[in-house]
Design a protein around this motif. Structure first.
Motif, PDB file in Angstrom:
ATOM      1  N   GLU A 101      -8.767  -3.673   4.257  1.00  0.00           N
ATOM      2  CA  GLU A 101     -10.092  -3.937   4.825  1.00  0.00           C
ATOM      3  C   GLU A 101     -11.124  -4.101   3.707  1.00  0.00           C
ATOM      4  N   MET A 102     -11.012  -3.235   2.700  1.00  0.00           N
ATOM      5  CA  MET A 102     -11.911  -3.360   1.548  1.00  0.00           C
ATOM      6  C   MET A 102     -11.693  -4.694   0.848  1.00  0.00           C
ATOM      7  N   ALA A 103     -10.419  -5.091   0.734  1.00  0.00           N
ATOM      8  CA  ALA A 103     -10.111  -6.361   0.075  1.00  0.00           C
ATOM      9  C   ALA A 103     -10.762  -7.513   0.818  1.00  0.00           C
ATOM     10  N   LYS A 104     -10.718  -7.441   2.159  1.00  0.00           N
ATOM     11  CA  LYS A 104     -11.313  -8.510   2.956  1.00  0.00           C
ATOM     12  C   LYS A 104     -12.815  -8.591   2.744  1.00  0.00           C
ATOM     13  N   GLN A 105     -13.423  -7.423   2.425  1.00  0.00           N
ATOM     14  CA  GLN A 105     -14.865  -7.424   2.173  1.00  0.00           C
ATOM     15  C   GLN A 105     -15.181  -7.789   0.732  1.00  0.00           C
ATOM     16  N   GLY A 106     -14.166  -8.220  -0.002  1.00  0.00           N
ATOM     17  CA  GLY A 106     -14.414  -8.603  -1.386  1.00  0.00           C
ATOM     18  C   GLY A 106     -14.424  -7.428  -2.341  1.00  0.00           C
ATOM     19  N   ARG A 107     -13.935  -6.281  -1.880  1.00  0.00           N
ATOM     20  CA  ARG A 107     -13.936  -5.115  -2.753  1.00  0.00           C
ATOM     21  C   ARG A 107     -12.524  -4.719  -3.176  1.00  0.00           C
ATOM     22  N   ALA A 108     -11.646  -5.711  -3.273  1.00  0.00           N
ATOM     23  CA  ALA A 108     -10.261  -5.434  -3.659  1.00  0.00           C
ATOM     24  C   ALA A 108     -10.197  -4.751  -5.015  1.00  0.00           C
ATOM     25  N   GLY A 109     -11.029  -5.243  -5.940  1.00  0.00           N
ATOM     26  CA  GLY A 109     -11.035  -4.667  -7.280  1.00  0.00           C
ATOM     27  C   GLY A 109     -11.372  -3.187  -7.237  1.00  0.00           C
ATOM     28  N   THR A 110     -12.413  -2.856  -6.477  1.00  0.00           N
ATOM     29  CA  THR A 110     -12.804  -1.459  -6.365  1.00  0.00           C
ATOM     30  C   THR A 110     -11.675  -0.625  -5.769  1.00  0.00           C
ATOM     31  N   ALA A 111     -11.045  -1.153  -4.718  1.00  0.00           N
ATOM     32  CA  ALA A 111      -9.963  -0.412  -4.070  1.00  0.00           C
ATOM     33  C   ALA A 111      -8.821  -0.164  -5.052  1.00  0.00           C
ATOM     34  N   LEU A 112      -8.435  -1.205  -5.780  1.00  0.00           N
ATOM     35  CA  LEU A 112      -7.353  -1.054  -6.747  1.00  0.00           C
ATOM     36  C   LEU A 112      -7.742  -0.098  -7.863  1.00  0.00           C
ATOM     37  N   GLY A 113      -8.992  -0.212  -8.296  1.00  0.00           N
ATOM     38  CA  GLY A 113      -9.466   0.666  -9.354  1.00  0.00           C
ATOM     39  C   GLY A 113      -9.466   2.119  -8.915  1.00  0.00           C
ATOM     40  N   VAL A 114      -9.971   2.351  -7.713  1.00  0.00           N
ATOM     41  CA  VAL A 114     -10.010   3.725  -7.205  1.00  0.00           C
ATOM     42  C   VAL A 114      -8.601   4.256  -7.013  1.00  0.00           C
ATOM     43  N   ALA A 115      -7.703   3.404  -6.516  1.00  0.00           N
ATOM     44  CA  ALA A 115      -6.314   3.828  -6.341  1.00  0.00           C
ATOM     45  C   ALA A 115      -5.721   4.226  -7.682  1.00  0.00           C
TER      46      ALA A 115
END
Lengths: 503, 151
Positions: A101-115
């Protein structure tokens, strides 16, 4: 104890952190991510496929590389979950929910970084956990006698079955079939061969590598080929920034801490591990959140918590393996198989007899985590591009690496025939709703269980009461019985189990 | 007589029964021994009978509890992939890794439907994989393979 902990870790780091070993950790991490990120290949087939490359190395280097592969494969699974909504394995199913869902909002980088950051933190804590809990548990394990070991394996297998997905009774059946397969070959006690049908290649056991590659790697390829539409990633994501912003940190740190704690504890349980931890963490985050409705719509806690939890658990699930010699899930069974091939029988003895190996491995886990952070994160762009390679070009290559891997272990065509047999067997079983993971656990534990049963019954002159007369064994068996009864008696529990595994 | 309610469970039951019965049958030539002095047949035969019991339970479930149907077996990918694995094993020592890798790639392509096979792409992929695997496994990792035709 604290001083010892530091000293022990220092031993480990001085053994593991040689330039050569760092190179192997790097290579392992890279390869693990490379294969793990491919759509439709989870961590288990990834590790199975890459096992053979580590066999030529000396034991410590091979364990270091294996740890790298392990973390790379796990992280690869998270990446596919977040970017393309394909969980490589059960543990990353929950990551899909908010991560994609984050990726769809254009926040894939943040999600991957946080992971990645959360995983690194969790991995560090998990390493300290192993260093702290390893020695006392190993000391306890030294008290274990054959009956206790046997009961421990029973408990381990039962919990693993309860936590496996799909039908319980079929998972039990698979464990038993695995145990039987593990007995094929020469009986150590009498020297007679069992179930070998005149095939000399299986006189000392069925080889581990062709079995796991057949049942996980090859079966996976066949299954993917059957689908009319192959897993085709939707790369609608933009990679704006990798490093989470200040607000993201503030939102995520609590979840990371809770996930780490939860995961570390759940990972130690025999049969526990990454899957349970990530589900539990997601549930917990939803409970403690001020506004639970954000979950499922790209809540960063929904990525940070489970990802930290599953990494912490992946780390601490080494504890039962390294101290008790008990693999708590299929991935640990693969690790155990690799160690046995290296001539190391995992268990308390490793820690006392070869401390540099044990602590080196613990240190290498942390190094593997670090590699993930410093190498893989900057390479995210490459992994993303890899995701868009069509499957029709990938599967011949994957197949080729599988067979080369098997053949290079013994340079023997029979090994490939064994692989083919297990590929067909695994395929049929999957069609009938039987997961292969419990079978691998049984396969690894088969000979150990028989040996411990034999010794117990020799001591007791054939009386089965020996398992109840010894307090440790009795406690372990009582736990097993309570678990089984709880599952039968409490229908809610069964429902929760079903729901937890529903995709 | 019985109505099959869960085909998947029925299949699983048949597999378990087959494995269990085979285990017990081929284990019958092994000495059982006694509990205090287990023979080579003791543990495997006991296990086999438990597997049979599991098979029976799953079988009963199959005719009493509704369950999912069995997805149809698609023989083509299964047979082609298995054949490719076997061919690799039996020819690699003779014709070398490069040719075998290319052969495997071409064979594997047949796992897909006829209309999906792209001859040019497959040949290019085969050549690329042949060179890559020889370079990586024979030269870089010095794995025990002859590279070109037996050498």
């Amino acid at each position: 104890m604290d001083f010892n902990l530091i000293q022990n870790l220092a031993t480990g780091f001085s053994a593991a952190a040689s330039l050569e070993n760092l190179g192997f950790a790097f290579l392992g991490c890279l390869l693990g991510t490379l294969i793990g990120v491919l759509p439709g290949i989870g961590p288990i087939p990834t590790i199975a496929m890459l096992l053979p490359i580590t066999f030529g190395l000396d034991p410590l280097s091979s364990l270091v590389m294996l740890a790298g592969i392990f973390y790379g494969a796990q992280y690869g699974g998270s990446t596919t979950s977040i970017l393309v909504n394909i969980p490589g394995e059960a543990a990353s199913i929950v990551t899909c929910i908010d991560g994609h869902e984050m990726a769809k909002q254009g926040r894939a980088g943040t999600a991957l970084g946080v992971a990645a950051l959360g995983s690194f933190f969790a991995g560090t804590v998990g390493t300290v956990f192993i260093a702290g809990f390893g020695p006392p548990l190993a000391a306890l394990a030294q008290e274990f006698n054959s009956p206790d070991n046997f009961s421990l394996m029973v408990l381990g297998l039962v919990t693993a079955v309860i936590l496996a997905h799909g039908s319980l009774i079929k998972a039990v059946g698979m464990v038993l079939v695995g145990l039987l397969l593990g007995l094929v070959g020469t009986d150590v006690n009498s020297g007679l061969t069992r179930y070998t049908f005149g095939i000399p290649e299986i006189w000392d056991r069925i080889d581990f590598v062709p079995l796991v590659i057949g049942m996980f790697g090859i079966t996976e390829i066949i299954r993917n080929l059957e689908q009319t539409s192959l897993p085709r990633p939707q790369l609608s994501t933009r990679m704006r920034e990798l490093w989470p912003r200040g607000q993201d940190f503030r939102d995520a740190w609590g979840a990371v801490l809770r996930g780490t704690g939860l995961g570390s504890v759940l990972g130690i349980l025999p049969g526990g591990g990454a899957v349970l931890a990530s589900f539990a963490s997601y549930t917990l985050e939803k409970k403690v959140a001020k506004d639970p409705s954000r979950f499922g719509k790209g809540a960063i806690e929904g990525v940070a918590g489970p990802e930290s939890a599953n990494n912490a658990a992946a780390q601490t699930s080494f504890i039962p393996l390294l101290t008790l010699g008990l693999p708590s899930n299929a991935i640990m069974a693969l690790m155990m198989g690799a160690m046995i091939i290296q001539g190391i029988q995992p268990g308390a003895a490793v820690m006392t007899a070869r401390p540099e190996l044990f602590w080196g491995m613990v240190a290498s886990m942390w190094i593997g985590n670090l590699m993930l952070l410093v190498i893989n994160l900057p390479l995210i762009g490459v992994w993303v591009r890899l995701l868009s390679v069509p499957y029709r070009l990938l599967y011949p290559a994957i197949l080729l690496f599988c067979v080369i891997g098997i053949y290079s272990v013994n340079t023997n065509a029979t090994e490939l025939a064994i692989c083919a047999v297990f590929a067909v067997f695994g395929y049929i079983l999957l069609r009938f709703g039987c997961e292969p993971a419990p079978l691998v656990l049984g396969f690894i534990l088969g000979p150990l269980m028989e040996e411990n049963l034999r010794r117990s019954l020799v001591i007791s002159r054939g009386s089965p009461w020996v398992f109840i007369e010894r307090p440790i064994s009795a406690a372990l068996l009582a736990t097993t019985v309570v678990l089984v009864l709880a599952l039968i008696v409490l229908p809610q529990l069964r429902r929760t189990r079903k729901e937890a595994f529903r995709e | 007589m019985f109505q099959i309610k869960s085909p998947q469970d029925l299949g699983a039951a048949v597999v378990f029964l087959a494995v269990g019965v085979a285990g017990a049958y081929f284990g019958s030539e092994l000495r059982l021994g006694t509990a205090g002095n287990m023979g080579p047949g003791f543990f495997p035969v006991i296990l086999s009978w438990i597997v049979v019991a599991i098979g029976v339970i799953v079988g009963i479930k199959a005719v009493t509890v509704e369950g999912p149907r069995v997805e149809p077996f698609q023989l083509r990918p299964l047979l082609v992939i298995v054949a490719a694995i076997l061919v690799f094993g039996y020819v690699v020592d003779t014709i070398g890794l490069a040719l075998t890798a290319a052969l495997l790639t071409v064979l594997a392509a047949f796992a897909r439907r006829w209309r999906e096979i792209n001859a040019l792409e497959t040949i290019l992929l085969a050549a690329a994989l042949a060179l890559f695997s020889v370079g990586l496994f024979v030269y870089a990792l010095s794995q025990p393979f002859p590279a070109w035709w037996g050498r």
